[in-house]
Design an enzyme around this catalytic site. Sequence first.
Site, PDB file in Angstrom:
ATOM      1  N   ASP A  10     -32.945  50.800  80.288  1.00 34.28           N
ATOM      2  CA  ASP A  10     -31.992  50.548  79.125  1.00 34.28           C
ATOM      3  C   ASP A  10     -31.922  49.165  78.875  1.00 34.28           C
ATOM      4  O   ASP A  10     -32.750  48.299  79.469  1.00 34.28           O
ATOM      5  CB  ASP A  10     -30.698  50.931  79.801  1.00 34.28           C
ATOM      6  CG  ASP A  10     -29.579  50.860  78.790  1.00 34.28           C
ATOM      7  OD1 ASP A  10     -29.560  50.941  77.718  1.00 34.28           O
ATOM      8  OD2 ASP A  10     -28.681  50.062  79.383  1.00 34.28           O
ATOM      9  N   ASP A  12     -29.141  46.824  76.736  1.00 35.18           N
ATOM     10  CA  ASP A  12     -28.028  46.143  76.539  1.00 35.18           C
ATOM     11  C   ASP A  12     -27.193  46.523  78.205  1.00 35.18           C
ATOM     12  O   ASP A  12     -26.925  47.819  78.301  1.00 35.18           O
ATOM     13  CB  ASP A  12     -27.190  46.750  75.452  1.00 35.18           C
ATOM     14  CG  ASP A  12     -27.664  46.036  74.298  1.00 35.18           C
ATOM     15  OD1 ASP A  12     -28.058  44.943  74.081  1.00 35.18           O
ATOM     16  OD2 ASP A  12     -27.652  47.095  73.258  1.00 35.18           O
ATOM     17  N   ASP A 174     -27.324  51.307  83.296  1.00 36.36           N
ATOM     18  CA  ASP A 174     -25.995  50.663  83.855  1.00 36.36           C
ATOM     19  C   ASP A 174     -24.811  51.681  83.749  1.00 36.36           C
ATOM     20  O   ASP A 174     -23.763  51.185  83.890  1.00 36.36           O
ATOM     21  CB  ASP A 174     -25.848  49.165  83.072  1.00 36.36           C
ATOM     22  CG  ASP A 174     -25.674  49.514  81.690  1.00 36.36           C
ATOM     23  OD1 ASP A 174     -26.337  50.271  80.961  1.00 36.36           O
ATOM     24  OD2 ASP A 174     -24.756  48.839  81.083  1.00 36.36           O
TER      25      ASP A 174
END
Length: 234
Positions: A10, A12, A174
């Site tokens: 990922d 961001d 995240d």
Amino acid sequence: MKFFQAALLDLDGTLLDSVPDLATAANAMRMELGMPPLREAVIATFVGKGVDRLVQRTLAGAQEHGDLDPALYAQGRASFYRHYHLVNGDKAVIFDGVLDGLKAMRDQGLKMAVVTNKPTEFTIPLLQRTGLAGFFAAVVCGDTCARKKPDPQPMLHACSLLGVPPERAVTIGDSINDAQAGRDAGTRVLVVPYGYNEGVDVRTLDVDGIVATLVEAAQWIGRDNSLLSPSAAH
């Protein structure tokens, strides 16, 4: 042959702290529309489902909201895109351990892809401005496939681009978006605790491990590669 052959990462909240730029653009949009600015920490909770959802949440000032006025949304979206193009990458910071972790994964021979819900027009310049672009053999953005994370389609597309079956890949993110997309695609899943999780504690997610940094993620992959053979994994 090592069992794990690819890492799907990922952007961001996993590789980059991009909230300062996103918040700048989001608040510029709100002020342009006569709304008061929101705290950066609040806007951080709106990140995860893509830019359009971020615009919707920022206009409503809440994660969950009813239908927005279509004209207001269209005006807000155009404003956000204009402002974000001006600041994309200005204050974005690479999280601690990311560069060393990516180098360690590269040294293990892993193929790497970015899989993000951010549109291509923002993703590619951001990877280039932060110096991360060279690590990745493929980039799958929020507008690459018909569906975004948490749908597994972007993960499966990334595996196809890398030429690696999903069961030989590790998703690293995240949030629940990454965990669900990676799990449904058939990859292993690791999450970091420092990113943007939309208020959902990563300890509650269905994952194979929580890693403090990407260095620890590389160690997890390397450790499993030393223990697992293709025959032992079935």
